[in-house]
Write a protein that holds these residues in place. Sequence first.
Motif, PDB file in Angstrom:
ATOM      1  N   LEU A  85       0.842  -1.194   0.000  1.00  0.00           N
ATOM      2  CA  LEU A  85       0.000   0.000   0.000  1.00  0.00           C
ATOM      3  C   LEU A  85       0.884   1.253   0.000  1.00  0.00           C
ATOM      4  N   PRO A  86       0.401   2.342  -0.577  1.00  0.00           N
ATOM      5  CA  PRO A  86       1.185   3.586  -0.590  1.00  0.00           C
ATOM      6  C   PRO A  86       1.220   4.229   0.796  1.00  0.00           C
ATOM      7  N   ALA A  87       2.106   5.221   0.926  1.00  0.00           N
ATOM      8  CA  ALA A  87       2.251   5.896   2.216  1.00  0.00           C
ATOM      9  C   ALA A  87       0.947   6.548   2.663  1.00  0.00           C
ATOM     10  N   ARG A  88       0.072   6.899   1.720  1.00  0.00           N
ATOM     11  CA  ARG A  88      -1.200   7.525   2.100  1.00  0.00           C
ATOM     12  C   ARG A  88      -2.027   6.587   2.976  1.00  0.00           C
ATOM     13  N   ALA A  89      -1.964   5.281   2.694  1.00  0.00           N
ATOM     14  CA  ALA A  89      -2.706   4.330   3.526  1.00  0.00           C
ATOM     15  C   ALA A  89      -2.213   4.393   4.966  1.00  0.00           C
ATOM     16  N   ILE A 148     -13.006   0.707   0.595  1.00  0.00           N
ATOM     17  CA  ILE A 148     -13.684   1.998   0.468  1.00  0.00           C
ATOM     18  C   ILE A 148     -13.395   2.607  -0.902  1.00  0.00           C
ATOM     19  N   LYS A 149     -14.447   2.967  -1.628  1.00  0.00           N
ATOM     20  CA  LYS A 149     -14.287   3.587  -2.938  1.00  0.00           C
ATOM     21  C   LYS A 149     -13.549   4.916  -2.798  1.00  0.00           C
ATOM     22  N   ASN A 150     -12.551   5.130  -3.632  1.00  0.00           N
ATOM     23  CA  ASN A 150     -11.754   6.363  -3.661  1.00  0.00           C
ATOM     24  C   ASN A 150     -11.024   6.630  -2.339  1.00  0.00           C
ATOM     25  N   TRP A 151     -10.642   5.576  -1.632  1.00  0.00           N
ATOM     26  CA  TRP A 151      -9.947   5.772  -0.362  1.00  0.00           C
ATOM     27  C   TRP A 151      -8.613   6.488  -0.544  1.00  0.00           C
ATOM     28  N   ASP A 152      -8.027   6.324  -1.728  1.00  0.00           N
ATOM     29  CA  ASP A 152      -6.714   6.916  -1.968  1.00  0.00           C
ATOM     30  C   ASP A 152      -6.774   8.342  -2.485  1.00  0.00           C
ATOM     31  N   THR A 157     -10.840  12.589   6.470  1.00  0.00           N
ATOM     32  CA  THR A 157     -12.052  12.597   7.289  1.00  0.00           C
ATOM     33  C   THR A 157     -13.109  11.665   6.705  1.00  0.00           C
ATOM     34  N   VAL A 158     -13.322  11.772   5.410  1.00  0.00           N
ATOM     35  CA  VAL A 158     -14.358  10.946   4.756  1.00  0.00           C
ATOM     36  C   VAL A 158     -13.975   9.471   4.793  1.00  0.00           C
ATOM     37  N   VAL A 159     -12.721   9.173   4.456  1.00  0.00           N
ATOM     38  CA  VAL A 159     -12.292   7.775   4.375  1.00  0.00           C
ATOM     39  C   VAL A 159     -12.279   7.123   5.751  1.00  0.00           C
ATOM     40  N   ALA A 160     -11.680   7.797   6.715  1.00  0.00           N
ATOM     41  CA  ALA A 160     -11.593   7.226   8.062  1.00  0.00           C
ATOM     42  C   ALA A 160     -12.979   7.011   8.653  1.00  0.00           C
TER      43      ALA A 160
END
Length: 293
Positions: A85-89, A148-152, A157-160
Amino acid sequence: MRSTRGRVTLAEEQPRRGPRWIARVLILSFVALVGLGAWFGGRGLFQSVLGPRCQATAGGNSVDFDPEQMSNAATITAIALHRGLPARAATIALATAIQESKLRNIRYGDRDSVGLFQQRPSQGWGTVEEILDPEYTTNKFYDALVKIKNWDSDTITVVAQKVQRSAYPEAYADHEQEGRILASALAGHSPRGVACRLDDPEGEADVALVGRLLDNEYDLKSTASEGTLTVKAPSDQIAWSIASWSAAKAVDTGITGVTIGDRRWTRGRDSDAWEWKPTDSPAPSRQVILHLS
């Protein structure tokens, strides 16, 4: 008969003494409370300034955490890398864990919530024992995150919130910068980005624990030599991630130093422990040497 005019009798003196003594007691009690508060405040300041601490630095910004918190942050970041996974995850996971538990593996929370991410057994996250395993609970978080759709691309706030379903979803954004700094430093994108000032280990380094953690969190093996473990990394970035992870995990494992390239972190309580110093005994390219004594 002697006159008592102008003199104060014992009967008259007593009422005046009472309020004075009460005032003195109140003043002394107040002074004692102030002193006690100053002692506890000074103790907390001592722990935060001079006690064992870890620091992550990326892009010219730094964040400080205690060794337990940094060790948990290292696990969260390493597992993201292990999963490709990328650092964003890792940023999302770290910001979430800071909000939910302050990066502590706690055994309590709202209703039946426990662990780093305050996951609830009653909501299907696993048993209490499973959730209190940092590796298990981190993997469960990522399992949910990638669905989650578009998690990246969506905001943290939305993803979490879609993963956690929190009563305070806006709070995750408060920790985004901390999450980014930790993720960048611990993922190896910011070399020399993690260092810890620690007490000397209480005993010998736990070689078996180091090996198990490397296997579980990076899927990498180590080679033992006299007083060292050597880990071969697939890239320079992962090598620096392992080096940072090793410094962050030193509090748990007893590691006393880490060498990567021509730099070495040496465990200690003085200011040198904040830096990766040049070394006359460099490690081969893409190898990380963990010192155990």
